[in-house]
Design an enzyme around this catalytic site. Sequence first.
Site, PDB file in Angstrom:
ATOM      1  CG  ASP A   1      48.676  34.806  53.623  1.00  0.00           C
ATOM      2  OD1 ASP A   1      47.339  35.671  53.309  1.00  0.00           O
ATOM      3  OD2 ASP A   1      48.814  35.216  54.726  1.00  0.00           O
TER       4      ASP A   1
ATOM      5  CE1 TYR B   1      29.727  28.743  52.911  1.00  0.00           C
ATOM      6  CE2 TYR B   1      28.126  28.908  51.853  1.00  0.00           C
ATOM      7  CZ  TYR B   1      29.255  28.572  51.554  1.00  0.00           C
ATOM      8  OH  TYR B   1      30.034  27.598  51.034  1.00  0.00           O
TER       9      TYR B   1
ATOM     10  CE  LYS C   1      31.432  30.466  49.549  1.00  0.00           C
ATOM     11  NZ  LYS C   1      33.080  30.421  48.730  1.00  0.00           N
TER      12      LYS C   1
END
Length: 303
Positions: free
Chosen positions: A73, A173, A177
């Site tokens: 993780d 988002y 990005k």
Amino acid sequence: MKPLKGKVALVAGGTRGAGRGIAMELGAAGAIVYITGRTTRNQISEYGRPETIEETAELVNSLGGTGIPVQVDHLVQEQVESLIKRIELEHGRLDILVNDIWGGEYLTEWNSPVWQQSLDKGFRLLRLAIDTHIMTSHFALPLMIKNKGGLVVEMTDGTEEYNHNHYRLSLFYDLAKSSIIRMAKSLAHELAPYECTAVSVTPGWMRSEIMLEEFGVKEENWHDACEKEPHFMISESPRFTGRAIAALANDPDNFQMSGKSFSSGELAKKYNFYDIDGSQPDCWRYLIEVQEAGKPANADGYR
């Protein structure tokens, strides 16, 4: 020909999608590939997806590489640090780091303003997309810079030019990005004295396991999805991006590209490689010149 034989790679986030395709192609080029993710045959992550890191490792092995699955993780410091110590103990070097950790497909809330979105989902998305990459680089790069010529690839969605000129339909988002692209620039600056390279790379419209499932098709009959979405004709397999990363890693002059943003289609033209169907899709140019221009779906000249 195994041009990356003897090279040690870490594909962080290699369970499925682009990460799996990248691991496969690095393996096909002869690399030793550590594949990390949270989903194993004994434990499924919050995604609830069936793909596992062991499957990816087996695919790497089948192509002539050495696949080593390690459950990690990348938000847990101790696990990331332990991974890098293992790589150093077993091989003493790290030549290629691919930060492909994501995990936000089911968290993104599209086409709604931030005041209508879940803060819990949004902040979780940012942690998965940004914190994981930073933490992995923090522990991995001291091993990489022991040798010249190392390569860091920050995987994102969208080229620098495209994301600069487009809102990516969700604040969280969009931020995630675009931040990855900036991260590659920062790493390029910090790695320059050690003659190591950092770039950001985006696939095009990728036929990941999730995307194929969304359209109700498999890789073997993906063209059938074009009946539902004609522009899907520009899509590419995850291995197309994998071939882009393998080509980058095999380029002795890739330092000249450090800090820059590339698409799989751009790199295909530069290095003259093709997707598994023999085509050379150029998705981002197609999106602008055909799809966003409102023209009928037609991939002639784009693949």
